[in-house]
Design a protein around this motif. Structure first.
Motif, PDB file in Angstrom:
ATOM      1  N   UNK A   1      77.169  -6.411 -45.352  1.00 18.23           N
ATOM      2  CA  UNK A   1      77.857  -6.024 -46.588  1.00 18.23           C
ATOM      3  C   UNK A   1      77.381  -6.879 -47.748  1.00 18.23           C
ATOM      4  N   UNK A   2      77.193  -8.172 -47.486  1.00 17.41           N
ATOM      5  CA  UNK A   2      76.710  -9.059 -48.552  1.00 17.41           C
ATOM      6  C   UNK A   2      75.282  -8.671 -48.968  1.00 17.41           C
ATOM      7  N   UNK A   3      74.469  -8.307 -47.989  1.00 24.90           N
ATOM      8  CA  UNK A   3      73.087  -7.894 -48.306  1.00 24.90           C
ATOM      9  C   UNK A   3      73.089  -6.619 -49.153  1.00 24.90           C
ATOM     10  N   UNK A   4      73.927  -5.648 -48.745  1.00 20.98           N
ATOM     11  CA  UNK A   4      73.999  -4.386 -49.498  1.00 20.98           C
ATOM     12  C   UNK A   4      74.504  -4.634 -50.913  1.00 20.98           C
ATOM     13  N   UNK A   5      75.399  -5.579 -51.071  1.00 20.07           N
ATOM     14  CA  UNK A   5      75.937  -5.872 -52.403  1.00 20.07           C
ATOM     15  C   UNK A   5      74.857  -6.470 -53.281  1.00 20.07           C
ATOM     16  N   UNK A   6      74.016  -7.378 -52.710  1.00 16.51           N
ATOM     17  CA  UNK A   6      72.954  -7.984 -53.502  1.00 16.51           C
ATOM     18  C   UNK A   6      71.905  -6.943 -53.894  1.00 16.51           C
ATOM     19  N   UNK A   7      71.716  -5.965 -53.003  1.00 13.17           N
ATOM     20  CA  UNK A   7      70.720  -4.936 -53.277  1.00 13.17           C
ATOM     21  C   UNK A   7      71.271  -3.830 -54.169  1.00 13.17           C
ATOM     22  N   UNK A   8      72.511  -3.925 -54.546  1.00 11.73           N
ATOM     23  CA  UNK A   8      73.083  -2.944 -55.461  1.00 11.73           C
ATOM     24  C   UNK A   8      73.583  -1.700 -54.783  1.00 11.73           C
ATOM     25  N   UNK A   9      73.715  -1.744 -53.485  1.00  8.78           N
ATOM     26  CA  UNK A   9      74.251  -0.576 -52.773  1.00  8.78           C
ATOM     27  C   UNK A   9      75.757  -0.794 -52.591  1.00  8.78           C
TER      28      UNK A   9
END
Length: 323
Positions: free
Chosen positions: A186-194
């Motif tokens: 979830x943190x990765x998706x948030x950084x990627x703008x998803x």
């Protein structure tokens, strides 16, 4: 009133008159005065020769003759009274004898019942003790068996609970790892703008954490339930007292004028065994004190030839005087 009744009443009145006015007995007074001096002489006498023996034998004959004459005189006074007394006793004897028979029969009847009742009470007490011993032995046996079964059941429940708790713990650990992975994603998706993916992954991570908590709670609950159940089994393993009871009946209220005293009696059912015991325990010789009459019969029959273990035979001289 018949002739016999008149004679009885006359004798009774005569006795009453004698009681009111002491009678004189000159024969007794004269004899006493005559023999008092002789008594003093006899008390200091001794026999040291045949002449002395002959003298005192003659005196003994004279004394016996005087005694016989005095007795004859006495009977002249007492025989009429004895005859009257005999007649009175004969009139009372049937009633007295009947009362004695009733007394003896009732006494025997009551004593027999009270003895039987006491024996029954003793048997009852012995039975109560026997049952108490049985209860104690049974209690120990059942308690030991129940304790053993309780331990086995408790151990089985604990083992099963441990397995279930361990499985729940493993499930909780799996959910914890899953929640960690989802959180990272979830943190990765948030950084990627998803943003949508991040939101969904965060929701899944939260659900994983919730399931982890549920698994951990289930593990704790399983262990607590197992502990409670094991304790309950061990507490219920105690044996309740067995319902075996024998009650004694209360003694009846005593009747005024009648009392009893408890004691013991015996019968010798094996004389040989008793004699053997005494032979091995000489200090108890009084238990078989000899019947003198039977021994005397044998001694009179066999004299110095009598052979009885423990019996000493010795000569004696008895004096007989004819007047």
């Amino acid at each position: 009133m018949g002739t016999k009744e008149k004679e009885i009443m006359s004798a009774v009145k005569k006795v009453q008159a004698q009681q009111q006015q002491p009678m004189q007995y000159p024969e007794a007074d004269a004899t006493l005065k005559r023999v008092q001096g002789l008594l003093k002489l006899v008390n200091t006498a001794s026999i040291s020769s045949d002449e002395d023996l002959s003298y005192w034998q003659a005196e003994l004959v004279a004394v016996r003759r005087a005694g016989k004459q005095l007795t004859t005189t006495l009977k002249g006074y007492t025989d009429p009274l004895r005859a009257a007394e005999k007649q009175v006793r004969e009139r009372f004897k049937p009633a007295s004898t009947t009362l004695e028979q009733i007394d003896q029969s009732l006494t025997k009847l009551i004593e027999s019942y009270m003895t039987a009742r006491r024996q029954a009470q003793m048997a009852l007490e012995a039975e109560q003790k026997r049952l108490a011993d049985i209860r104690q032995a049974a209690a120990r046996s059942v308690e030991e068996k129940a304790a053993s079964e309780a331990r086995a059941s408790s151990e089985a429940i604990t083992a099963k609970a441990d397995d279930e708790a361990a499985a729940a713990q493993r499930d909780a650990e799996d959910e914890s790892r899953r929640a960690t992975q989802l959180t990272i994603a979830a943190e990765t998706a948030s950084r990627e703008g998803r943003a949508d993916d991040a939101t969904e992954l965060a929701r899944q991570a939260q659900e994983a954490l919730q399931r982890q908590a549920e698994h951990m709670a289930r593990s704790a609950a399983v262990r607590q339930a197992a502990t409670d159940r094991a304790q309950q089994i061990e507490e219920s393993a105690g044996l309740a007292s067995m319902g075996i009871a024998v009650t004694a009946t209360a003694a009846p209220d005593p009747v005024k004028g009648v009392s009893s005293r408890e004691g013991w009696d015996f019968t010798v059912h094996d004389v040989v065994a008793l004699c053997k015991f005494v032979s091995e325990n000489p200090s108890m010789a009084d238990l078989i004190a000899p019947v003198r009459g039977e021994i005397k019969r044998l001694v009179d029959q066999y004299g110095e030839k009598t052979e009885l273990p423990g019996v000493t035979v010795y000569p004696v001289t008895k004096l007989y005087v004819r007047t």
